[in-house]
Design a protein around this motif. Structure first.
Motif, PDB file in Angstrom:
ATOM      1  N   ILE A 180      34.915  47.205  29.323  1.00 41.96           N
ATOM      2  CA  ILE A 180      35.593  47.807  30.475  1.00 41.96           C
ATOM      3  C   ILE A 180      37.091  47.523  30.381  1.00 41.96           C
ATOM      4  O   ILE A 180      37.506  46.369  30.417  1.00 41.96           O
ATOM      5  N   PRO A 181      37.945  48.533  30.243  1.00 44.07           N
ATOM      6  CA  PRO A 181      39.402  48.311  30.190  1.00 44.07           C
ATOM      7  C   PRO A 181      39.903  47.711  31.498  1.00 44.07           C
ATOM      8  O   PRO A 181      39.576  48.185  32.582  1.00 44.07           O
ATOM      9  N   ILE A 182      40.699  46.662  31.379  1.00 37.13           N
ATOM     10  CA  ILE A 182      41.180  45.975  32.573  1.00 37.13           C
ATOM     11  C   ILE A 182      42.153  46.849  33.367  1.00 37.13           C
ATOM     12  O   ILE A 182      42.318  46.670  34.584  1.00 37.13           O
ATOM     13  N   LYS A 183      42.780  47.817  32.713  1.00 38.42           N
ATOM     14  CA  LYS A 183      43.737  48.680  33.421  1.00 38.42           C
ATOM     15  C   LYS A 183      43.048  49.573  34.438  1.00 38.42           C
ATOM     16  O   LYS A 183      43.708  50.117  35.329  1.00 38.42           O
ATOM     17  N   LEU A 184      41.724  49.748  34.314  1.00 40.39           N
ATOM     18  CA  LEU A 184      41.005  50.530  35.320  1.00 40.39           C
ATOM     19  C   LEU A 184      40.997  49.824  36.673  1.00 40.39           C
ATOM     20  O   LEU A 184      40.827  50.473  37.702  1.00 40.39           O
ATOM     21  N   GLY A 185      41.176  48.521  36.663  1.00 39.31           N
ATOM     22  CA  GLY A 185      41.177  47.759  37.916  1.00 39.31           C
ATOM     23  C   GLY A 185      42.561  47.412  38.402  1.00 39.31           C
ATOM     24  O   GLY A 185      42.741  46.389  39.069  1.00 39.31           O
ATOM     25  N   ILE A 186      43.549  48.245  38.097  1.00 39.07           N
ATOM     26  CA  ILE A 186      44.921  47.921  38.461  1.00 39.07           C
ATOM     27  C   ILE A 186      45.111  47.830  39.976  1.00 39.07           C
ATOM     28  O   ILE A 186      45.833  46.962  40.465  1.00 39.07           O
ATOM     29  N   LEU A 187      44.452  48.709  40.734  1.00 37.00           N
ATOM     30  CA  LEU A 187      44.608  48.665  42.189  1.00 37.00           C
ATOM     31  C   LEU A 187      43.995  47.403  42.796  1.00 37.00           C
ATOM     32  O   LEU A 187      44.670  46.714  43.583  1.00 37.00           O
ATOM     33  N   PRO A 188      42.727  47.046  42.479  1.00 34.06           N
ATOM     34  CA  PRO A 188      42.202  45.774  42.989  1.00 34.06           C
ATOM     35  C   PRO A 188      43.018  44.571  42.521  1.00 34.06           C
ATOM     36  O   PRO A 188      43.181  43.606  43.279  1.00 34.06           O
ATOM     37  N   LEU A 189      43.514  44.616  41.285  1.00 33.13           N
ATOM     38  CA  LEU A 189      44.332  43.503  40.799  1.00 33.13           C
ATOM     39  C   LEU A 189      45.628  43.388  41.598  1.00 33.13           C
ATOM     40  O   LEU A 189      46.068  42.272  41.925  1.00 33.13           O
ATOM     41  N   TRP A 217      53.166  34.041  37.086  1.00 30.33           N
ATOM     42  CA  TRP A 217      51.785  33.559  37.042  1.00 30.33           C
ATOM     43  C   TRP A 217      50.791  34.691  37.245  1.00 30.33           C
ATOM     44  O   TRP A 217      49.632  34.577  36.818  1.00 30.33           O
ATOM     45  N   SER A 218      51.206  35.776  37.878  1.00 27.62           N
ATOM     46  CA  SER A 218      50.303  36.925  37.986  1.00 27.62           C
ATOM     47  C   SER A 218      50.020  37.503  36.594  1.00 27.62           C
ATOM     48  O   SER A 218      48.880  37.867  36.282  1.00 27.62           O
ATOM     49  N   LEU A 219      51.048  37.577  35.748  1.00 23.27           N
ATOM     50  CA  LEU A 219      50.849  38.056  34.383  1.00 23.27           C
ATOM     51  C   LEU A 219      49.991  37.090  33.581  1.00 23.27           C
ATOM     52  O   LEU A 219      49.110  37.511  32.807  1.00 23.27           O
ATOM     53  N   ILE A 220      50.231  35.790  33.752  1.00 18.99           N
ATOM     54  CA  ILE A 220      49.460  34.786  33.013  1.00 18.99           C
ATOM     55  C   ILE A 220      47.987  34.870  33.363  1.00 18.99           C
ATOM     56  O   ILE A 220      47.110  34.813  32.481  1.00 18.99           O
ATOM     57  N   MET A 221      47.681  35.019  34.653  1.00 14.72           N
ATOM     58  CA  MET A 221      46.283  35.121  35.073  1.00 14.72           C
ATOM     59  C   MET A 221      45.617  36.374  34.515  1.00 14.72           C
ATOM     60  O   MET A 221      44.463  36.332  34.066  1.00 14.72           O
ATOM     61  N   ILE A 222      46.337  37.492  34.522  1.00 18.32           N
ATOM     62  CA  ILE A 222      45.769  38.742  34.013  1.00 18.32           C
ATOM     63  C   ILE A 222      45.552  38.664  32.506  1.00 18.32           C
ATOM     64  O   ILE A 222      44.491  39.059  31.993  1.00 18.32           O
ATOM     65  N   TYR A 223      46.527  38.155  31.770  1.00 23.58           N
ATOM     66  CA  TYR A 223      46.375  38.049  30.320  1.00 23.58           C
ATOM     67  C   TYR A 223      45.267  37.064  29.953  1.00 23.58           C
ATOM     68  O   TYR A 223      44.541  37.277  28.972  1.00 23.58           O
ATOM     69  N   THR A 224      45.145  35.991  30.731  1.00 21.45           N
ATOM     70  CA  THR A 224      44.078  35.022  30.465  1.00 21.45           C
ATOM     71  C   THR A 224      42.714  35.659  30.687  1.00 21.45           C
ATOM     72  O   THR A 224      41.799  35.510  29.865  1.00 21.45           O
ATOM     73  N   ALA A 225      42.575  36.369  31.802  1.00 19.63           N
ATOM     74  CA  ALA A 225      41.290  37.004  32.111  1.00 19.63           C
ATOM     75  C   ALA A 225      40.941  38.089  31.096  1.00 19.63           C
ATOM     76  O   ALA A 225      39.775  38.233  30.699  1.00 19.63           O
ATOM     77  N   SER A 226      41.931  38.842  30.649  1.00 19.93           N
ATOM     78  CA  SER A 226      41.652  39.920  29.699  1.00 19.93           C
ATOM     79  C   SER A 226      41.484  39.416  28.275  1.00 19.93           C
ATOM     80  O   SER A 226      40.862  40.097  27.441  1.00 19.93           O
ATOM     81  N   ASN A 264      53.814  41.851  23.736  1.00 23.99           N
ATOM     82  CA  ASN A 264      54.187  43.264  23.652  1.00 23.99           C
ATOM     83  C   ASN A 264      53.819  44.081  24.886  1.00 23.99           C
ATOM     84  O   ASN A 264      54.209  45.255  24.969  1.00 23.99           O
ATOM     85  N   ASP A 265      53.076  43.510  25.817  1.00 27.95           N
ATOM     86  CA  ASP A 265      52.574  44.316  26.932  1.00 27.95           C
ATOM     87  C   ASP A 265      53.723  44.816  27.808  1.00 27.95           C
ATOM     88  O   ASP A 265      54.638  44.062  28.157  1.00 27.95           O
ATOM     89  N   PHE A 266      53.661  46.064  28.140  1.00 26.29           N
ATOM     90  CA  PHE A 266      54.663  46.702  28.993  1.00 26.29           C
ATOM     91  C   PHE A 266      54.100  47.080  30.354  1.00 26.29           C
ATOM     92  O   PHE A 266      54.820  47.072  31.362  1.00 26.29           O
ATOM     93  N   PHE A 267      52.802  47.373  30.413  1.00 28.15           N
ATOM     94  CA  PHE A 267      52.195  47.949  31.610  1.00 28.15           C
ATOM     95  C   PHE A 267      52.192  46.966  32.779  1.00 28.15           C
ATOM     96  O   PHE A 267      52.712  47.283  33.870  1.00 28.15           O
ATOM     97  N   PHE A 268      51.614  45.794  32.597  1.00 33.84           N
ATOM     98  CA  PHE A 268      51.467  44.856  33.714  1.00 33.84           C
ATOM     99  C   PHE A 268      52.796  44.267  34.195  1.00 33.84           C
ATOM    100  O   PHE A 268      52.994  44.132  35.413  1.00 33.84           O
ATOM    101  N   PRO A 269      53.740  43.898  33.321  1.00 32.45           N
ATOM    102  CA  PRO A 269      55.046  43.468  33.850  1.00 32.45           C
ATOM    103  C   PRO A 269      55.756  44.549  34.645  1.00 32.45           C
ATOM    104  O   PRO A 269      56.472  44.253  35.610  1.00 32.45           O
ATOM    105  N   LEU A 270      55.565  45.808  34.256  1.00 28.44           N
ATOM    106  CA  LEU A 270      56.195  46.901  35.000  1.00 28.44           C
ATOM    107  C   LEU A 270      55.617  47.001  36.413  1.00 28.44           C
ATOM    108  O   LEU A 270      56.345  47.326  37.362  1.00 28.44           O
TER     109      LEU A 270
END
Length: 275
Positions: free
Chosen positions: A116-125, A139-148, A208-214
């Motif tokens: 399941i791509p984690i980007k599908l849950g962008i709204l709940p995240l 820390w929001s980025l760290i938690m997301i990268y850790t979980a993914s 390299n991630d651009f999506f979540f920091p944006l």
């Protein structure tokens, strides 16, 4: 069956050809960082600038807060990789060495993270980070990268733990080691190739991630390099020399991490064939 001299020569020629094709964009990027915009447009494919000067790199630090972008990327990437390595190694050890009725279900739960791509849950995240008060925090980025990053890491490390002889653990327990000491002192040093693979894969993803920091970072001082470098793209004009200089500096940490962990990474890729 032995390979003939002519066949081996062809293999080397093809290998060097692919190496040159792969290295050409990197060398071109570095060379363009020493050019002016005029030189880039006049000779975009030239590997030799008219003169080597560090003025572009000096202007980069003056035009944008590149030092802040660099430190933010390093902090997020290092912390994410550290947490992923610790949690995934412990989870993989449990899944590989302890057999309970829920072990298979738990392993499948981790595998769902690969499906399941984690980007599908962008709204709940986004709502979750807002409720936790982490919106706009690194820390929001760290938690997301850790979980993914944990699912693929658990998948890799579990396979390596299962290849280790059980007799090693039995001998360690006879010497008085508990579960954690067996994990930390005996098994963990033996899976360094897998750990190197996990470190490289997750570091590159976080760097390299651009999506979540944006999405989650709105403050300029907390932006990472991929998002921060967007300020160099103007509406009517782009300073390509500054952009190439920033890309060159941003690539150096990834190259350094790969060189430090490349031996373990290569051993991890070929371990299955050897075993």
């Amino acid at each position: 069956m032995k390979t003939s001299v002519g066949g081996r020569t062809v293999q080397y020629v093809v290998a060097y050809l692919f190496m040159l094709i792969s290295l050409y964009p990197i060398v071109l990027m570095i060379a363009s960082s020493f050019k002016t915009n005029r030189q880039i447009f006049e000779s975009p494919l030239s590997l030799l600038p008219e003169a080597f000067s560090l003025d572009t790199y000096k202007r980069l630090w003056e035009v944008v807060p590149f030092a802040d972008f660099l430190m933010n990327s390093i902090f997020v990437s290092v912390m994410s990789v550290l947490l992923i390595t610790i949690f995934s190694a412990m989870a993989a050890f449990y899944l590989a060495r302890f057999s309970y009725k829920w072990t298979g279900v738990l392993y499948f739960f981790f595998l769902l993270g690969l499906m399941i791509p984690i980007k599908l849950g962008i709204l709940p995240l986004f709502i979750l980070m807002k409720n936790l008060g982490l919106l706009g925090s690194l820390w929001s980025l760290i938690m997301i990268y850790t979980a993914s990053g944990i699912p693929i890491s658990v998948f890799i490390l579990t396979g390596f733990f299962r290849t280790l002889p059980v007799e090693l653990e039995e001998a360690a327990r006879i010497d008085g080691c508990n579960h954690f000491q067996v994990f930390w002192r005996v098994l963990l040093p033996l899976i360094r190739p897998a750990l190197g693979t996990v470190v490289i894969i997750n570091f590159i993803h976080a760097w390299n991630d651009f999506f979540f920091p944006l999405i989650f970072i709105q403050t300029d001082a907390l932006k990472t390099i991929p998002v921060g470098m967007m300020v160099l793209f103007g509406e009517y004009e782009t300073d390509w020399s500054l952009l190439f200089a920033g890309l060159t500096l941003s690539a150096l940490p990834m190259i350094g991490v790969f060189l430090m962990a490349s031996k373990q990474f290569m051993e991890g890729l070929t371990a299955g064939a050897v075993k």
